[in-house]
Scaffold this motif. Sequence first.
Motif, PDB file in Angstrom:
ATOM      1  N   ARG A  33      -6.744  12.185  -0.603  1.00 39.68           N
ATOM      2  CA  ARG A  33      -5.798  12.795   0.334  1.00 39.68           C
ATOM      3  C   ARG A  33      -4.635  11.844   0.629  1.00 39.68           C
ATOM      4  NH1 ARG A  33      -9.388  14.208   3.545  1.00 39.68           N
ATOM      5  NH2 ARG A  33      -9.271  12.504   5.045  1.00 39.68           N
ATOM      6  N   PHE A  34      -4.946  10.579   0.855  1.00 41.14           N
ATOM      7  CA  PHE A  34      -3.921   9.577   1.141  1.00 41.14           C
ATOM      8  C   PHE A  34      -2.964   9.419  -0.040  1.00 41.14           C
ATOM      9  CE2 PHE A  34      -2.445   5.143   0.971  1.00 41.14           C
ATOM     10  CZ  PHE A  34      -1.744   5.084   2.167  1.00 41.14           C
ATOM     11  N   ARG A  41       2.216   6.621  -5.540  1.00 42.67           N
ATOM     12  CA  ARG A  41       2.372   5.554  -6.531  1.00 42.67           C
ATOM     13  C   ARG A  41       1.033   5.023  -7.030  1.00 42.67           C
ATOM     14  NH1 ARG A  41       3.181  -0.146  -5.008  1.00 42.67           N
ATOM     15  NH2 ARG A  41       2.110  -0.531  -3.072  1.00 42.67           N
ATOM     16  N   TYR A  42      -0.031   5.234  -6.280  1.00 39.91           N
ATOM     17  CA  TYR A  42      -1.352   4.755  -6.698  1.00 39.91           C
ATOM     18  C   TYR A  42      -2.062   5.743  -7.634  1.00 39.91           C
ATOM     19  CZ  TYR A  42      -0.752   1.367  -2.932  1.00 39.91           C
ATOM     20  OH  TYR A  42      -0.278   0.366  -2.128  1.00 39.91           O
ATOM     21  N   ARG A  43      -1.556   6.959  -7.750  1.00 31.41           N
ATOM     22  CA  ARG A  43      -2.225   7.985  -8.562  1.00 31.41           C
ATOM     23  C   ARG A  43      -2.517   7.524  -9.987  1.00 31.41           C
ATOM     24  NH1 ARG A  43      -5.196  11.524  -7.527  1.00 31.41           N
ATOM     25  NH2 ARG A  43      -3.914  12.250  -5.836  1.00 31.41           N
ATOM     26  N   ILE A  60     -10.906   5.109   7.914  1.00 30.25           N
ATOM     27  CA  ILE A  60      -9.995   3.989   7.719  1.00 30.25           C
ATOM     28  C   ILE A  60      -8.551   4.417   8.011  1.00 30.25           C
ATOM     29  CG2 ILE A  60      -9.653   4.435   5.263  1.00 30.25           C
ATOM     30  CD1 ILE A  60      -9.653   1.386   4.808  1.00 30.25           C
ATOM     31  N   SER A  61      -7.785   3.527   8.621  1.00 28.98           N
ATOM     32  CA  SER A  61      -6.394   3.857   8.950  1.00 28.98           C
ATOM     33  C   SER A  61      -5.541   3.874   7.680  1.00 28.98           C
ATOM     34  CB  SER A  61      -5.832   2.829   9.934  1.00 28.98           C
ATOM     35  OG  SER A  61      -5.648   1.579   9.289  1.00 28.98           O
ATOM     36  N   ASP A  66      -3.727   1.566   2.656  1.00 25.26           N
ATOM     37  CA  ASP A  66      -2.600   1.156   1.816  1.00 25.26           C
ATOM     38  C   ASP A  66      -2.745  -0.311   1.415  1.00 25.26           C
ATOM     39  OD1 ASP A  66      -0.233   1.500   0.411  1.00 25.26           O
ATOM     40  OD2 ASP A  66       1.043   1.142   2.152  1.00 25.26           O
ATOM     41  N   LEU A  67      -3.148  -1.158   2.344  1.00 25.58           N
ATOM     42  CA  LEU A  67      -3.360  -2.575   2.033  1.00 25.58           C
ATOM     43  C   LEU A  67      -4.469  -2.766   1.004  1.00 25.58           C
ATOM     44  CD1 LEU A  67      -3.009  -4.170   5.576  1.00 25.58           C
ATOM     45  CD2 LEU A  67      -1.427  -4.406   3.654  1.00 25.58           C
TER      46      LEU A  67
END
Length: 151
Positions: A33-34, A41-43, A60-61, A66-67
């Motif tokens: 979802r994130f 860009r992580y896909r 998780i936030s 993202d980190l």
Amino acid sequence: MSDIRNAVITSAMRYLNEYLKVSQAAGRARIERFVSQRAPRYRPILKRMDETKLTIPPEISDKDLDLLLHKQLAELENDILSEGQEVMNFGKSESPDRYKARLSSYLEKVDDIKKSQSGRLCFPSKSGSQYFGKSDSTWTRWEIHQRRAGP
């Protein structure tokens, strides 16, 4: 150290398998979802990231997720840099077909990294849009470039 870590994780996962399945599925859904909504860009590189390091709590936030994904991306980039040095060496006992397969595998990984990096340029961050008071749809490519380049 990583061998010990992997052995402990494997043993714990075997013992807690039933209980972890639900949490892992929720964590994986959170990552999907994130990535689809906030960080596309992580896909291209999700499939190359270590699954054991992507086991996360579903609550998780966005910042922490993202980190985590960025750290995994950096590790993947380091691995590819190292692998690139090895690919340049054609082994004396290596067959041309084996070398071709090794080179092809390496180039696929590099292509995924390049896709991930181009994703950073195509999608302005939500925080940047909010900071400058514009919605994502009103950004022009020139404005995005100018904001990133600075004065």
